[in-house]
Each structure stands twice: as structure tokens, then as C-alpha cells.
Design a protein around this motif. Structure first.
Motif, short mmCIF file in Angstrom:
data_model
loop_
_atom_site.label_atom_id
_atom_site.label_comp_id
_atom_site.label_asym_id
_atom_site.label_seq_id
_atom_site.Cartn_x
_atom_site.Cartn_y
_atom_site.Cartn_z
N ALA A 42 32.29 55.07 72.64
CA ALA A 42 31.68 53.94 73.34
C ALA A 42 30.41 54.45 74.01
O ALA A 42 30.19 55.66 74.14
CB ALA A 42 32.63 53.37 74.39
N ARG A 43 29.58 53.50 74.44
CA ARG A 43 28.36 53.94 75.11
C ARG A 43 28.69 54.56 76.48
O ARG A 43 28.27 55.66 76.78
CB ARG A 43 27.39 52.77 75.28
CG ARG A 43 26.04 53.18 75.84
CD ARG A 43 25.08 52.02 75.85
NE ARG A 43 24.76 51.58 74.50
CZ ARG A 43 23.86 52.16 73.72
NH1 ARG A 43 23.19 53.20 74.15
NH2 ARG A 43 23.62 51.73 72.50
N ARG A 44 29.45 53.82 77.28
CA ARG A 44 29.83 54.30 78.61
C ARG A 44 31.33 54.15 78.81
O ARG A 44 31.95 53.30 78.15
CB ARG A 44 29.13 53.47 79.71
CG ARG A 44 27.65 53.75 79.87
CD ARG A 44 27.06 52.77 80.85
NE ARG A 44 27.03 51.44 80.27
CZ ARG A 44 26.00 50.96 79.56
NH1 ARG A 44 24.92 51.68 79.38
NH2 ARG A 44 26.08 49.76 79.03
N GLU B 163 28.50 58.12 75.11
CA GLU B 163 27.12 58.61 75.05
C GLU B 163 26.59 58.90 76.44
O GLU B 163 25.84 59.85 76.64
CB GLU B 163 26.24 57.58 74.35
CG GLU B 163 26.46 57.56 72.86
CD GLU B 163 25.68 56.46 72.18
OE1 GLU B 163 24.56 56.16 72.61
OE2 GLU B 163 26.21 55.90 71.21
N GLU B 164 26.97 58.06 77.42
CA GLU B 164 26.47 58.25 78.80
C GLU B 164 27.62 58.14 79.78
O GLU B 164 28.10 57.04 80.01
CB GLU B 164 25.51 57.11 79.20
CG GLU B 164 24.34 56.87 78.34
CD GLU B 164 23.70 55.50 78.66
OE1 GLU B 164 23.98 54.91 79.73
OE2 GLU B 164 22.95 55.03 77.81
N PRO B 165 28.05 59.25 80.36
CA PRO B 165 29.06 59.13 81.43
C PRO B 165 28.48 58.35 82.61
O PRO B 165 27.26 58.33 82.80
CB PRO B 165 29.34 60.57 81.83
CG PRO B 165 28.84 61.40 80.70
CD PRO B 165 27.72 60.63 80.07
N ARG C 22 27.48 61.66 70.62
CA ARG C 22 27.89 60.94 69.41
C ARG C 22 28.87 61.78 68.62
O ARG C 22 28.77 63.01 68.61
CB ARG C 22 26.67 60.64 68.56
CG ARG C 22 25.80 59.65 69.25
CD ARG C 22 24.75 59.09 68.32
NE ARG C 22 24.04 58.05 69.06
CZ ARG C 22 23.33 57.11 68.52
NH1 ARG C 22 23.21 57.06 67.22
NH2 ARG C 22 22.72 56.22 69.25
N LEU C 23 29.74 61.09 67.91
CA LEU C 23 30.73 61.79 67.09
C LEU C 23 30.00 62.66 66.07
O LEU C 23 29.10 62.18 65.36
CB LEU C 23 31.60 60.75 66.38
CG LEU C 23 32.81 61.27 65.63
CD1 LEU C 23 33.76 61.99 66.56
CD2 LEU C 23 33.52 60.12 64.93
#
Ligand code: FES
Length: 363
Positions: free
Chosen positions: A163-165, A192-194, A206-207
């Protein structure tokens, strides 16, 4: 709580009965779960990972013409058959899902078609699974994992989700509760962004091949199910191919138009349809006869004739527009939305079938 009206002896729900919305639950800021029951108390019979097509009156002032049909994978599991749930994320351009968020209320009844789809681990029994999802692609994985949990025979599942966050991660708490209680479910999350000022215990980024190796060192031995935006699935496919994974054991679900990778040879189709060639379709159940061109699809001719053949993806993937051909020939180029057995039995996908001469359809 009132004892649910159950109609176990009767046939399971079928799409001649409307669905009644019973519950709407926010999952993330732009994702909601909508739960439906059958007003007659019929139970729901489907395979975990399958989808349903909802007929949504986005513009009620235009009657049936104001309806749009959208396909949603069920996030619920058939092991809990009193209701079904779909979990939908509203994108900036979504019309149908946005309508559901703004207008759907408990008690509202809508028409639905299905369930259908072949993306289910019931169809690919294995000892070990690797479920890979991104965004709302988590819904079929949730259905399959819940089914595995409820069956009491938890198989070996590595559940990878991107997921993004962290706050965008659908079902995170539910999955963590499941994973805390059974050793057979290993949850591997990456963002991608904690979120700032919040510790993130999962992976970051990213994976990638390296990340996959850390998440599931034995990935080569696992049956892989993948669902998410098409670019994500394309990246997963290309990664697995380059890692030497046997793609016979790879399965994916998507309602976006497929993008072929270089490794996937295109299907050679030497039929050239003639734009000037006339065709005729007889819709037997509606007693409508329409003249058209060979380059038209059965679905477009039905729509032009005022007939309602349910449809979802419109490119031969979801299987929603499956209809029986009674006579004549069609030229069908699909994307996996119909099985060879169904084709042998005379079924076609209306959205990707062109009539060749005179054709009779059971619709
Ligand atoms: S609408 Fe999806 S296969 Fe035809």
C-alpha cells in the motif's frame, strides 16, 4: 439480537432476487465495505475470490438507462453464508463506487448478477500459497484467507500486501488478528511511505525481488495469486518470470484491461472482420431481431436494441456478460473470462463476440 431468517432448505440465492444492503463500514478514508443479504433469507453459495456485478442506479431520473454495472470482488467468505460483502475504493474518477458511498443506505435494494469468476484457490489446490496484492486487490485475498481460517485447516499462506501508506491498508487489523492466532498465516506488509512519527514494523518500498525473497524464501514452491492495479501485477509477473518461477502456478485477477509482457506471446488471430459485412442477431427470449455488422459485438447490439445483458469489464475478462448461443457462429476473442467447457456447451461472452452471419442468442 434477532435470530436470522434462514432458508437453508431452499436453493441458494440467485440473481433473480434483489440484494438488500444491511451494513456500510468505512475501512480507510476512501474505502468502504458494503454488506448485503437476501430478503428471502436465502444463503450465498460462491467460491472465495469470486466477484459479483452490481447494477447501480447512478442516475435514477433516467430509469434503467441511468444504471451502471460494476464488478466487485467479494471480500466476505462463503464460509459465512448469511450475507455477502464487497469492499470498494473510490478513485478520483469513479462514478459507481462514489455513488455507493454517497447514496447507498441500509435497507436499499439493488439488482446484482453473479457470483462468477475463476480466481479462487478452490480451483488450484496446493499445500502452500503466496497471496500478493496491492490496494483494493486485497479483497479476494481476504475472502480466501477467511475461508481458510473458517475451514479449520489453515494451509500455509504467505500474505503479501503493498500500500502507499499504513493508513491506506485495508483489513490490516483483521489480518493481524488472524495472523496472531495461527502459525500458518504469515503477514508481510510493505508501504511506500510510512506515516510520520509512527513506527512501521513492516517492509518499506516497492515490492522487489530481494524483498520477495525475504518475505517468502520458498516462493518457488508456492501457488501464487496476485491482484491489484494492472501495472502492479505486470511488475509481479515480470519479477516472477525473471526469477524462474513456473508461471503455470501463477493466477491473477484484474478488472483493468490486461497489458501483455514481452514474455507473453500474443494470441495470433487471423480472422479479419469485414466492416461492410452484414449480420443478424435474434435475441430469442426477448423476441428481438437486430441487423448489424460483423464488427459489432453482441453486447453493443443488445444495448442498441434496448436489451439488458449484464456486463462488467467489457473486454472478455470478468465473465459477467456470459450468454448462451442457440445457433449460428460468433468470432470471440476473450481474455480468460470463459472456460473451454462453457464454450463447448455453447456459452459466449457477449462483450467480445462478433456475429458471423445469422446468430441466435438466449437473451
Ligand atoms: S463484460 Fe466482462 S467479460 Fe464481458
Amino acid at each position: 439480537m434477532k435470530k436470522p431468517r434462514r432458508n437453508w432448505a431452499a436453493e441458494p440465492w440467485d440473481d433473480s432476487e434483489m440484494l438488500e444492503c444491511t451494513q456500510i463500514v468505512p475501512e480507510t478514508p476512501d474505502t468502504w465495505t458494503f454488506t448485503f443479504r437476501s430478503p428471502s433469507g436465502a444463503w450465498f453459495d460462491y467460491e472465495p475470490g469470486q466477484f459479483i456485478t452490481l447494477d447501480l442506479p447512478v442516475d435514477p431520473s433516467r430509469g434503467e438507462a441511468g444504471n451502471v454495472q460494476r464488478t466487485y470482488t467479494m471480500s466476505s467468505s462463503p464460509s459465512r453464508p448469511l450475507s455477502i460483502s464487497v469492499t470498494a475504493k473510490a478513485h478520483a474518477t469513479s462514478v459507481a463506487t462514489r455513488w455507493m458511498m454517497d447514496h447507498m443506505k441500509p435497507g436499499m435494494r439493488i439488482r446484482a448478477y453473479g457470483p462468477s469468476g475463476i480466481f479462487s484457490f478452490h480451483r488450484h489446490p496446493a499445500k502452500k500459497y503466496l497471496l500478493i496484492s496491492a490496494g483494493s486487490g486485497i479483497t479476494p485475498m481476504m475472502s480466501m484467507t477467511t475461508w481458510a481460517w473458517d475451514s479449520g485447516e489453515m494451509p500455509d499462506i504467505v500474505f503479501v500486501h503493498a500500500a502507499r501508506r499504513p493508513s491506506d491498508m485495508i483489513f490490516r487489523d483483521r489480518l493481524q488478528q488472524l495472523a496472531n492466532r495461527v502459525p500458518g498465516l504469515q503477514l508481510r506488509l510493505t508501504v511506500e511511505e510510512p506515516e510520520p512519527f509512527k513506527a512501521w514494523p513492516g517492509f518499506h518500498g516497492r515490492l522487489s525481488q530481494i524483498m520477495l525473497g525475504l518475505m517468502a524464501p520458498d516462493y518457488l514452491e508456492r501457488e501464487v495469486f496476485c491482484c491489484g492495479p494492472e501495472p502492479f501485477m505486470q511488475a509481479v509477473r515480470e519479477m516472477l518470470i525473471s526469477l524462474g518461477y513456473d508461471m503455470e502456478h501463477y493466477h491473477q485477477e484484474s478488472f483493468g484491461a490486461p497489458i501483455a509482457t514481452e514474455a507473453e506471446a500474443p494470441v495470433i488471430d487471423d480472422v479479419i472482420l469485414d466492416d461492410d459485412a452484414k449480420a443478424q442477431i435474434r435475441f430469442a427470449a426477448s423476441e428481438v431481431v437486430a441487423t448489424c455488422h460483423e464488427t459489432d459485438t453482441v453486447l453493443s447490439v443488445a444495448k442498441r436494441s434496448g436489451l439488458n445483458i449484464p456486463s462488467g469489464c467489457t473486454f472478455g475478462l470478468c465473465g459477467t456478460c456470459k450468454v448462451r448461443k442457440l445457433s449460428g457462429d460468433v468470432h470471440m476473442v476473450h481474455n480468460g473470462g470463459i472456460s473451454d467447457e462453457d464454450i463447448e456447451e455453447g456459452w459466449i461472452l457477449a462483450c467480445c463476440s462478433n456475429p458471423m452471419g445469422k446468430v441466435e442468442i438466449d437473451a
